[in-house]
Scaffold this motif. Sequence first.
Motif, PDB file in Angstrom:
ATOM      1  N   GLN A 155       0.845  -1.209   0.000  1.00 45.90           N
ATOM      2  CA  GLN A 155       0.000   0.000   0.000  1.00 45.90           C
ATOM      3  C   GLN A 155       0.878   1.255   0.000  1.00 45.90           C
ATOM      4  N   ALA A 156       1.915   1.266   0.837  1.00 45.00           N
ATOM      5  CA  ALA A 156       2.821   2.424   0.889  1.00 45.00           C
ATOM      6  C   ALA A 156       3.535   2.624  -0.445  1.00 45.00           C
ATOM      7  N   LEU A 157       3.899   1.504  -1.071  1.00 49.55           N
ATOM      8  CA  LEU A 157       4.538   1.555  -2.387  1.00 49.55           C
ATOM      9  C   LEU A 157       3.617   2.228  -3.401  1.00 49.55           C
ATOM     10  N   TYR A 158       2.371   1.787  -3.431  1.00 50.26           N
ATOM     11  CA  TYR A 158       1.430   2.396  -4.378  1.00 50.26           C
ATOM     12  C   TYR A 158       1.190   3.865  -4.054  1.00 50.26           C
ATOM     13  N   ASP A 159       1.135   4.181  -2.758  1.00 50.43           N
ATOM     14  CA  ASP A 159       0.844   5.565  -2.360  1.00 50.43           C
ATOM     15  C   ASP A 159       1.994   6.514  -2.691  1.00 50.43           C
ATOM     16  N   LEU A 160       3.168   5.998  -3.015  1.00 53.25           N
ATOM     17  CA  LEU A 160       4.228   6.834  -3.597  1.00 53.25           C
ATOM     18  C   LEU A 160       4.121   6.867  -5.119  1.00 53.25           C
ATOM     19  N   LEU A 161       4.131   5.697  -5.746  1.00 50.00           N
ATOM     20  CA  LEU A 161       4.238   5.647  -7.212  1.00 50.00           C
ATOM     21  C   LEU A 161       3.072   6.323  -7.910  1.00 50.00           C
ATOM     22  N   LYS A 162       1.900   6.334  -7.246  1.00 51.25           N
ATOM     23  CA  LYS A 162       0.704   6.881  -7.905  1.00 51.25           C
ATOM     24  C   LYS A 162       0.862   8.358  -8.256  1.00 51.25           C
ATOM     25  N   TRP A 163       1.798   9.054  -7.573  1.00 53.02           N
ATOM     26  CA  TRP A 163       1.977  10.488  -7.823  1.00 53.02           C
ATOM     27  C   TRP A 163       2.820  10.776  -9.061  1.00 53.02           C
ATOM     28  N   GLY A 164       3.469   9.782  -9.616  1.00 55.88           N
ATOM     29  CA  GLY A 164       4.284  10.019 -10.805  1.00 55.88           C
ATOM     30  C   GLY A 164       3.440  10.502 -11.972  1.00 55.88           C
ATOM     31  N   PRO A 165       4.003  11.371 -12.816  1.00 50.91           N
ATOM     32  CA  PRO A 165       3.197  11.969 -13.890  1.00 50.91           C
ATOM     33  C   PRO A 165       2.860  10.997 -15.020  1.00 50.91           C
ATOM     34  N   THR A 166       1.612  11.113 -15.510  1.00 50.90           N
ATOM     35  CA  THR A 166       1.187  10.405 -16.717  1.00 50.90           C
ATOM     36  C   THR A 166       0.404  11.380 -17.586  1.00 50.90           C
ATOM     37  N   SER A 167       0.308  11.072 -18.859  1.00 51.95           N
ATOM     38  CA  SER A 167      -0.371  11.925 -19.831  1.00 51.95           C
ATOM     39  C   SER A 167      -1.827  12.131 -19.421  1.00 51.95           C
ATOM     40  N   ALA A 168      -2.231  13.387 -19.262  1.00 55.24           N
ATOM     41  CA  ALA A 168      -3.595  13.715 -18.825  1.00 55.24           C
ATOM     42  C   ALA A 168      -3.973  12.989 -17.537  1.00 55.24           C
ATOM     43  N   ASN A 169      -2.957  12.706 -16.701  1.00 58.70           N
ATOM     44  CA  ASN A 169      -3.194  11.992 -15.435  1.00 58.70           C
ATOM     45  C   ASN A 169      -3.932  10.676 -15.678  1.00 58.70           C
ATOM     46  N   SER A 170      -3.677  10.067 -16.828  1.00 60.21           N
ATOM     47  CA  SER A 170      -4.468   8.906 -17.247  1.00 60.21           C
ATOM     48  C   SER A 170      -4.220   7.670 -16.384  1.00 60.21           C
ATOM     49  N   SER A 171      -3.045   7.561 -15.783  1.00 58.45           N
ATOM     50  CA  SER A 171      -2.767   6.491 -14.806  1.00 58.45           C
ATOM     51  C   SER A 171      -3.228   5.120 -15.310  1.00 58.45           C
ATOM     52  N   PRO A 172      -2.770   4.701 -16.502  1.00 60.78           N
ATOM     53  CA  PRO A 172      -3.295   3.456 -17.075  1.00 60.78           C
ATOM     54  C   PRO A 172      -2.767   2.178 -16.435  1.00 60.78           C
ATOM     55  N   ALA A 173      -1.724   2.261 -15.622  1.00 62.25           N
ATOM     56  CA  ALA A 173      -1.134   1.021 -15.086  1.00 62.25           C
ATOM     57  C   ALA A 173      -2.070   0.354 -14.084  1.00 62.25           C
TER      58      ALA A 173
ATOM     59  N   ALA B 135     -11.249  18.885 -18.102  1.00 65.30           N
ATOM     60  CA  ALA B 135     -11.470  18.854 -19.555  1.00 65.30           C
ATOM     61  C   ALA B 135     -12.122  17.511 -19.899  1.00 65.30           C
ATOM     62  N   ASP B 136     -12.731  17.448 -21.082  1.00 64.44           N
ATOM     63  CA  ASP B 136     -13.346  16.186 -21.519  1.00 64.44           C
ATOM     64  C   ASP B 136     -12.285  15.325 -22.181  1.00 64.44           C
ATOM     65  N   ALA B 137     -11.344  14.848 -21.376  1.00 62.85           N
ATOM     66  CA  ALA B 137     -10.214  14.089 -21.920  1.00 62.85           C
ATOM     67  C   ALA B 137     -10.645  12.733 -22.465  1.00 62.85           C
ATOM     68  N   ARG B 138     -11.728  12.197 -21.970  1.00 64.10           N
ATOM     69  CA  ARG B 138     -12.181  10.892 -22.469  1.00 64.10           C
ATOM     70  C   ARG B 138     -12.449  10.945 -23.971  1.00 64.10           C
ATOM     71  N   SER B 139     -12.964  12.082 -24.423  1.00 59.53           N
ATOM     72  CA  SER B 139     -13.302  12.189 -25.849  1.00 59.53           C
ATOM     73  C   SER B 139     -12.066  12.187 -26.744  1.00 59.53           C
ATOM     74  N   TRP B 140     -10.890  12.544 -26.188  1.00 58.62           N
ATOM     75  CA  TRP B 140      -9.665  12.551 -26.997  1.00 58.62           C
ATOM     76  C   TRP B 140      -9.287  11.148 -27.467  1.00 58.62           C
ATOM     77  N   PHE B 141      -9.752  10.158 -26.720  1.00 55.95           N
ATOM     78  CA  PHE B 141      -9.342   8.777 -27.000  1.00 55.95           C
ATOM     79  C   PHE B 141     -10.423   7.960 -27.705  1.00 55.95           C
TER      80      PHE B 141
ATOM     81  N   TYR C 202      -1.537  -2.772 -17.967  1.00 51.36           N
ATOM     82  CA  TYR C 202      -2.218  -1.513 -18.278  1.00 51.36           C
ATOM     83  C   TYR C 202      -3.628  -1.831 -18.746  1.00 51.36           C
ATOM     84  N   ASP C 203      -4.524  -0.884 -18.484  1.00 51.27           N
ATOM     85  CA  ASP C 203      -5.932  -1.055 -18.838  1.00 51.27           C
ATOM     86  C   ASP C 203      -6.221  -0.274 -20.113  1.00 51.27           C
ATOM     87  N   LEU C 204      -6.586  -0.979 -21.176  1.00 52.98           N
ATOM     88  CA  LEU C 204      -6.902  -0.298 -22.436  1.00 52.98           C
ATOM     89  C   LEU C 204      -8.180   0.532 -22.328  1.00 52.98           C
ATOM     90  N   GLU C 205      -8.939   0.348 -21.269  1.00 53.42           N
ATOM     91  CA  GLU C 205     -10.118   1.200 -21.029  1.00 53.42           C
ATOM     92  C   GLU C 205      -9.821   2.278 -19.979  1.00 53.42           C
TER      93      GLU C 205
END
Lengths: 196, 196
Positions: free
Chosen positions: B34-52, B104-110, B89-92
């Motif tokens: 849990q502590a591991l995830y609570d650090l890594l989750k802050w790393g930047p992703t495109s549009a905060n998409s966090s697909p992992a 923003a309506d980032a969902r529509s970009w994909f 990674y989750d393709l959805e």
Amino acid sequence: MKSPLATAALDQLFVEARTYNSFSDRAVDDATLQALYDLLKWGPTSANSSPARFVFVKSAAAKEKLRPALSEGNLAKTIAAPVNVIVAYDLEFAEQLPKLFPHADARSWFAGNDALIQTTAFRNGSLQGAYLMMAARSLGLDCGPMSGFDNAKVDAAFFAGSSIKSNFLINLGYGTAEGLYPRSPRLAFEEACRIE
Amino acid sequence: MKSPLATAALDQLFVEARTYNSFSDRAVDDATLQALYDLLKWGPTSANSSPARFVFVKSAAAKEKLRPALSEGNLAKTIAAPVNVIVAYDLEFAEQLPKLFPHADARSWFAGNDALIQTTAFRNGSLQGAYLMMAARSLGLDCGPMSGFDNAKVDAAFFAGSSIKSNFLINLGYGTAEGLYPRSPRLAFEEACRIE
């Protein structure tokens, strides 16, 4: 046995770190870019393949080469940043394997397997882009990564006639609060993880 | 203005960090994950998409599900490691964007752009795998990442009927010197970088 880093270090790397849209006038000198590479290069890659290649865009002339590839929303902040890093990967990375992975004939694993080459270069080149951002934060620098640009135009301007392809961009410098968005939420552990 | 981390921290994260093939018997408890995830989750992703998406394989039953997908060279060390992380990674991922990127309506970009979805998920999911390794090292853990396994078998065993795809594996625990190879060389700055 290694201990956890101090809370201040965890904050600098993860918890308080942000994606910056604006940077102070403080320059990022070439010795700092060398120090940055001398950290990130140690991050692990498959068979030590180290496929990432980095162009540090600093000069006005180089920024003019980059400008036409930038999306409108990213243009002004990118031109203004002290350094733009083009994170790229070399599709001929396997040519370096006799030096990088001397204890096996790793080059032969990739010969003629274009799908494996592409996947390995993109996955591991992306890992190395993340290592660069974590190394930058370790050195007190700030990052503004983006993938909203025209990869083909960057490749034509910076990598013509080579086997190197752009992956994403990172603005680099010493960040300021200007244009800093409120922090967006993250997925909860239960949404992103499971323990089996 | 942030300062560089202390040399001992840079060593733990990069300079002295190694890819481990063997781990001590010390368990990695769920609070540490849990502590591991609570650090890594802050790393930047495109549009905060966090697909992992991450599966932490700990139980004997889960390791038996993983076993048929492992290559012979990675089998024994992976089954023996305290935890195996399936970095996926989750393709959805775009379905989460109204929550993760509310301004923003980032969902529509994909929507309907399968190539952009695949590239974004793989690039940013790989970045998040690197953030996990750096967060693990920050917490005093050691990693053994690998891509030598059968992705389709992992997907069938762990992600059947879902939009989640495996990316790579990371053995996780407290490393021991057993089976540690001599450090391989890295590319010189001039081989991997240029300043323009």
